[in-house]
Design an enzyme around this catalytic site. Structure first.
Site, PDB file in Angstrom:
ATOM      1  N   HIS A  98      54.516  43.158  30.130  1.00  0.00           N
ATOM      2  CA  HIS A  98      54.646  41.719  30.385  1.00  0.00           C
ATOM      3  C   HIS A  98      56.089  41.419  30.819  1.00  0.00           C
ATOM      4  O   HIS A  98      57.029  42.041  30.328  1.00  0.00           O
ATOM      5  CB  HIS A  98      54.302  40.931  29.112  1.00  0.00           C
ATOM      6  CG  HIS A  98      54.153  39.468  29.368  1.00  0.00           C
ATOM      7  ND1 HIS A  98      55.243  38.635  29.491  1.00  0.00           N
ATOM      8  CD2 HIS A  98      53.055  38.691  29.559  1.00  0.00           C
ATOM      9  CE1 HIS A  98      54.809  37.406  29.743  1.00  0.00           C
ATOM     10  NE2 HIS A  98      53.485  37.418  29.791  1.00  0.00           N
ATOM     11  N   GLU A 128      51.264  38.365  37.708  1.00  0.00           N
ATOM     12  CA  GLU A 128      51.961  37.246  37.076  1.00  0.00           C
ATOM     13  C   GLU A 128      53.329  37.040  37.728  1.00  0.00           C
ATOM     14  O   GLU A 128      54.294  37.713  37.353  1.00  0.00           O
ATOM     15  CB  GLU A 128      52.171  37.534  35.585  1.00  0.00           C
ATOM     16  CG  GLU A 128      50.909  37.615  34.772  1.00  0.00           C
ATOM     17  CD  GLU A 128      51.136  37.137  33.335  1.00  0.00           C
ATOM     18  OE1 GLU A 128      50.380  36.294  32.884  1.00  0.00           O
ATOM     19  OE2 GLU A 128      52.083  37.612  32.685  1.00  0.00           O
TER      20      GLU A 128
HETATM   21  P1  PGA Z   1      51.576  30.814  30.683  1.00  0.00           P
HETATM   22  O1  PGA Z   1      51.832  32.343  30.286  1.00  0.00           O
HETATM   23  O2  PGA Z   1      50.102  30.645  30.865  1.00  0.00           O
HETATM   24  O3  PGA Z   1      52.121  30.014  29.524  1.00  0.00           O
HETATM   25  O4  PGA Z   1      52.326  30.567  31.937  1.00  0.00           O
HETATM   26  C1  PGA Z   1      51.135  33.371  30.925  1.00  0.00           C
HETATM   27  C2  PGA Z   1      51.700  34.692  30.492  1.00  0.00           C
HETATM   28  O5  PGA Z   1      52.918  34.819  30.334  1.00  0.00           O
HETATM   29  O6  PGA Z   1      50.943  35.653  30.282  1.00  0.00           O
END
Ligand code: PGA
Length: 245
Positions: A94, A165
């Site tokens: 992540h 992401e």
């Molecule tokens: P968020 O986080 O939906 O709060 O933007 C997503 C993530 O970091 O996996």
């Protein structure tokens, strides 16, 4: 099979809240047509047992794992320990962990260990902090991250989910950030699929009940990794509903 994953991050603060949130999500799942769609909840490690007991339809995931199986690694949690609670998924790489110093080599080691123990990794990739990145620049960065993370893994790879992401799109708290357009997510996810054809590829970054149906309409997007909006059961269930259509 699509998947919607709750990433609770450093929330909630009490076991009672964790239990209650998991139960509300579990309850809500009963009223949703879930064929072709699964849900996973990734709570903080200490709440894994409580959430395990509160869920039946939802699957259990962890937010991180040690790169070693056992030994002198203070503060780490091993993949074997995760298996004790029938954890099925593990988020690896992540961006918030990359920002704490996790590099591609470490991510590659974690990925191999998770697969060796037959859990499914959710590998996160995504470019930098700037919204202005062109699609070509994003693809270049993502390609490098994928190459490093998947090095040494056979392409007949076992189960793997990849979450695209973009770091700038991740909310700073309760889902208050700005998601990318479905067209952008679809474009990069298509590219990721060309690099890892067997993987299930999902989107994460400020997904909420308002933007979920737009993202879900792009059929190439096979689900969502949800942070802030997964802390409110109704909001999270709306996202699941949007992807179940
Ligand atoms: P968020 O986080 O939906 O709060 O933007 C997503 C993530 O970091 O996996």
């Amino acid at each position: 099979m699509k998947i919607i994953i709750a990433n609770w991050k450093l929330n909630p603060q009490t076991i009672e809240e964790a239990r209650s949130l998991a139960s509300q999500i579990e309850h809500g799942l009963l009223g949703i047509e879930r064929r072709g769609l699964e849900t996973a909840i990734c709570p903080p490690f200490v709440f894994l047992p409580a959430v395990r007991h509160a869920i039946h339809f939802a699957h259990l995931g962890a937010q991180n794992v040690a790169a070693e199986e056992s030994g002198p690694f203070t503060g780490e949690i091993s993949v074997g320990q995760l298996r004790e609670f029938k954890t099925e998924y593990v988020i690896v790489g992540h961006s918030e962990r990359r920002a704490m110093g996790e590099d591609d080599k470490l991510i590659n080691r974690k990925l191999k260990l998770v697969l060796k123990h037959k859990l499914e990794p959710i590998l996160c990739v995504g470019a930098g902090t700037k919204k202005e990145h062109s699609n070509a620049a994003v693809k270049k960065i993502v390609k490098k991250q994928l190459g490093a993370a998947l090095a040494g893994l056979s392409s007949s790879a076992p189960k793997l989910t990849i979450a695209y992401e973009p770091v700038w799109a991740i909310s700073r708290g309760l889902g208050t950030g700005q998601a990318v357009t479905p067209a952008h997510a679809a474009e990069i996810i298509g590219f990721i699929k060309s690099q890892a054809p067997k993987a299930r590829v999902i989107y994460g970054g400020s997904v909420d009940s308002k933007n979920a149906s737009g993202l879900a309409k792009a059929k190439i997007i096979e689900g969502a990794l949800v942070g802030g909006a997964s802390l409110k059961a109704l909001e999270f269930l709306q996202i699941i509903k949007a992807f179940s259509q």
